[in-house]
Every structure is written in C-alpha cells, then in structure tokens.
Design a protein around this motif. Structure first.
Motif, PDB file in Angstrom:
ATOM      1  N   ASP A 183       0.926  -1.292   0.037  1.00  0.00           N
ATOM      2  CA  ASP A 183      -0.073  -0.078   0.053  1.00  0.00           C
ATOM      3  C   ASP A 183       0.888   1.113   0.038  1.00  0.00           C
ATOM      4  N   MET A 184       2.169   1.054  -0.297  1.00  0.00           N
ATOM      5  CA  MET A 184       3.168   2.644  -0.252  1.00  0.00           C
ATOM      6  C   MET A 184       3.558   2.380  -1.596  1.00  0.00           C
ATOM      7  N   GLN A 190       7.420   6.677   2.014  1.00  0.00           N
ATOM      8  CA  GLN A 190       6.688   5.832   2.954  1.00  0.00           C
ATOM      9  C   GLN A 190       7.548   4.384   2.897  1.00  0.00           C
ATOM     10  N   ILE A 191       7.906   4.076   1.658  1.00  0.00           N
ATOM     11  CA  ILE A 191       8.812   3.044   1.354  1.00  0.00           C
ATOM     12  C   ILE A 191       9.924   2.966   2.204  1.00  0.00           C
ATOM     13  N   LEU A 195      11.139   0.312   5.228  1.00  0.00           N
ATOM     14  CA  LEU A 195      12.186  -0.179   5.034  1.00  0.00           C
ATOM     15  C   LEU A 195      13.321  -0.157   6.424  1.00  0.00           C
ATOM     16  N   GLU A 196      13.221   1.118   6.788  1.00  0.00           N
ATOM     17  CA  GLU A 196      13.963   1.763   7.825  1.00  0.00           C
ATOM     18  C   GLU A 196      13.378   0.881   9.367  1.00  0.00           C
ATOM     19  N   GLY A 197      12.167   0.979   9.305  1.00  0.00           N
ATOM     20  CA  GLY A 197      11.463   0.387  10.288  1.00  0.00           C
ATOM     21  C   GLY A 197      11.919  -1.209  10.533  1.00  0.00           C
ATOM     22  N   PHE A 297      18.709  -1.325  -1.025  1.00  0.00           N
ATOM     23  CA  PHE A 297      18.183  -0.358  -1.165  1.00  0.00           C
ATOM     24  C   PHE A 297      18.053   0.971  -0.321  1.00  0.00           C
ATOM     25  N   PHE A 298      17.807   0.489   1.074  1.00  0.00           N
ATOM     26  CA  PHE A 298      17.639   1.169   2.209  1.00  0.00           C
ATOM     27  C   PHE A 298      18.942   1.617   2.717  1.00  0.00           C
ATOM     28  N   LEU A 299      20.095   0.748   2.431  1.00  0.00           N
ATOM     29  CA  LEU A 299      21.160   0.985   3.093  1.00  0.00           C
ATOM     30  C   LEU A 299      22.122   1.967   2.075  1.00  0.00           C
ATOM     31  N   HIS A 300      21.812   1.752   0.898  1.00  0.00           N
ATOM     32  CA  HIS A 300      22.889   2.751  -0.051  1.00  0.00           C
ATOM     33  C   HIS A 300      22.019   3.124  -1.035  1.00  0.00           C
TER      34      HIS A 300
END
Length: 406
Positions: A183-184, A190-191, A195-197, A297-300
């Motif tokens: 849903d994001m 939001q994505i 992913l950070e969460g 993707f979140f990390l770099h």
C-alpha cells in the motif's frame, strides 16, 4: 484473492502435510516477511476444516495485550485452563514470535510430551540461533522447520496487480519484496520509512539487545561494508583490516560474531565456495547476500554500479526458495557465480546484467566452458533476446526464469 495468497505462502501445503501430525511446526524468517499473516491464514484454514474456534489458541507475543503470557508458566497455565473447556479434545496452538516468551522451549516441550493435553503446535520466530539451539536441546527430532522469505518476483507482481515488464522488474529490483510495501508503492518516503522500520527493529531487537552488543555503531559499519560488497568474496579479516585502515579497531572475532548475529536474524546469508575440481567446500573467503534487496536499497540507495550485485542477490534467494543448496563455484582460476545442488543434481549459473560486449561474454561463458561434467549450465541476463544454447550453455532472460514454475 486470499486463496492465491494461501497458495503462495504454502498454507495449503502446511495443512495437508502437517496438520495433526506429531511434530511441532516451526516457521522462521526475517521480520515482516509474512509469518504473522501466515498464522492468521492457518487459523482460517483450520476453522474451514471443521475445527471449532474455541479449540484454537493464537498468541502474538509482541502484542502488549499478551504481555502477561510472556512467561512459560503463565502460558502453560492459560493453555491448561482453555483445554478444560475443550473437554479434552485437540487444541490448535499458534504462537507468533515465540522467542519473546521466557523459557518458551520448556513450555512447548511439556505441551508436546503431555499425556493429558492434546495439542497441534505452530510457532514462528525471528532468530535462527535461538530457535535452533533451544529446539535441538528440548525438542530434538520433534519439529519441522518452514522458512519464509519476502515475496518472489512472481508474488510481487500478483501482490501489486502488476504485469511483467522491465518497469515492474526495476521496481522489484529496487524496493524488494516485503509484503507490507503493497500500500506504499506510490510514495518513496513511505517505502524508505517502512524499510527503515524493518532494519531498525531487527538491529535493535533481534541483534543488539539480544546479544548485548555495546558498540552498535561498529555493527552498522559491518553491515554497510557487506552491503557495499554484495557479490564480492571477502573474509572477516578483510573487514577488520578495512576498519583499522579507517581508524576503527574491530577484531576479527568481533566481525565474525557480528556476521553470525546478522545471519541468526535472517538479515544475511553466507555462501561458501565449492572447489569443483577438488569436490570440497572451502573454509575461507565467502560471499554474503541479503534476505531481500530492499534492505540494500535502504542502506545505500539504488545505483547502476550495484545492478549486478542486486541481480545476484535476487537469483540467490530464488534458488533457496526453490529448495537448492547454493555455493560459489571455484574451478581452478575461474569463478562461477552459483553452484545449485538438489538431490544428486547440480546446476551451474552465471548472472549478468547485459552481455553488451565481447569482453562480458567471455567473462560469463568461459568459466562454464571450463567445467567438464554434464550438469546443466545456465547464464541469466536481462537481455531482451530469445533463449539460446551455445555448446550446451543456455542463456535465458532473468525475468522469465524468475517467473518459471519448477
């Protein structure tokens, strides 16, 4: 829609193969990959099979509402009380994130061994070491492990109502397959927050807190190093030397422990090298892949220079999903991206973005040409070309291979 999702995550298979069988069903995997949803679907299927709702006891141990049950004695007492209302008939116990219950393994062992309580038990957990060590100690030979993973590419398309295309695959390649992203899809903020969460929860709850790590900043440095070197061979010593060169002291033993903690939390997978000529597993210099490319993707962020590593990561996880045992291949001076074993069969694989030059073709084809046995040899690329066969080496489109049923 639910029926298709049930088939995706194997609920029907779980029910048909293991319902009422005298084994504890252990469902493990990284956080947010869908374990809790699987339990809710299992509960639904059990009710559909004719079992009364009163005979099912489902507990999420991370829900504050169930905090009074986060102790083995309290949990056992509650189960026994509910069992009395079932007139001695079988109870179905579904316990989510069981590791949050103190001494859970003693409770589960007592339930399994009880002569007065008839229970069919399903548990989930997000820590491989905790589950395996305690289960091996208390429940040896009495359980079966089902590993869950984030969505495959095929599941990603279905889940998000997308058609297969280069654009859809590009999206999958960047944000990954955690089901909660559904849903994001139209919000990059939001994505990234989602992913950070996942990253923060796994890091703080499953690794730092559980293993009493004091230097959390150094642990994150290790994670970033691995993220920057997905698809490359390295060792714990190499990470330690890199840290030292950058003014941070981190022993080889600490690096090794950090990597193991990350594996226990299902964040990383270690892939060992297999010497084709010597027919043996090599003990040094391995590769690491992430449970889902969305974490990369979140990390770099997404960079074109990472595309080969991301594709390797996707193929590796898909091979695991299909039941293969996977190694890196070493054949003299040549390296093969993957050797996939299943039963007595082997599959040699190379993964490349595009065969855009003769140099790239040589790099991908030559290692496979040097292998002298008759097991299948496969090159996966994103080239939009028909499948080819050159001297027994098959080249396929990577997207098509991901969508193929095995």
């Amino acid at each position: 829609m639910k029926q298709e999702i049930l088939e995706r995550i194997g609920t029907d298979e779980l029910i048909s193969q293991y319902k009422d069988k005298p084994v504890i069903k252990v469902i493990q995997g990284i956080r947010r990959c869908g374990k809790s949803f699987l339990l809710s679907l299992l509960e639904e299927k059990i009710v559909q099979s004719g079992i009364e709702q009163s005979h099912i006891f489902s507990v999420n141990f991370e829900d504050f509402e169930n905090s009074d049950l986060q102790d083995a004695k309290a949990l056992y007492a509650e189960i026994k009380k509910r069992s009395e209302k079932c007139s001695g008939e079988k109870m179905y116990l579904l316990f989510d994130e069981i590791q949050e219950c103190t001494d859970w393994e003693k409770c589960i062992n007592s339930l399994y061994s009880s002569r007065t309580l008839d229970c069919d038990i399903y548990i989930t957990g997000s820590n491989a070491h905790l589950l395996s060590s305690e289960l091996a100690t208390y429940l040896s030979g009495r359980y079966v492990v089902i590993t869950m993973r984030p969505l495959s590419y095929k599941e990603f398309l279905y889940f998000n109502a997308l058609e297969d295309s280069s654009q859809s695959f590009s999206r999958f390649m960047t944000i990954g397959g955690f089901p909660g992203l559904k849903d994001m899809m139209n919000s990059e903020n939001q994505i990234r927050a989602y992913l950070e969460g996942i990253y923060s929860t796994v890091l703080l709850k499953d690794i730092i807190s559980r293993n009493k790590i004091r230097e959390s900043a150094l642990l994150e440095k290790v994670i970033l190093y691995v993220a920057d070197n997905v698809g490359n061979i390295f060792s714990a010593k190499r990470i330690s030397d890199f840290m030292k060169a950058n003014g941070r002291t981190l022993s080889v033993e600490t690096v090794y422990n950090d990597l193991q903690y990350l594996q226990n939390a299902f964040v990383l997978h270690k892939v060992q090298r297999y010497d084709i000529r010597g027919k043996k597993i090599l003990e040094t210099m391995e590769k690491y892949y992430f449970a889902d490319q969305g974490l990369l993707f979140f990390l770099h962020g997404y960079k074109d220079t990472y595309i080969n590593a991301i594709l390797e990561n996707i193929v590796y996880i898909e091979l695991l999903r299909r039941g293969y045992e996977v190694y890196i291949g070493k054949n003299g001076e040549w390296e093969i991206d993957f050797i996939a074993k299943k039963g007595g069969e082997m599959l040699y694989m190379q993964v490349s973005y595009l065969l855009s030059s003769e140099e790239t073709r040589e790099r991908e084809y030559r290692p496979l040409c040097e292998i002298k046995d008759n097991f299948p040899k496969l090159i996966l690329t994103l080239d939009e070309l028909p499948e080819s066969n050159e001297n027994g080496i098959i080249r396929k489109n990577l997207r098509e291979w991901l969508l193929k049923e095995e």
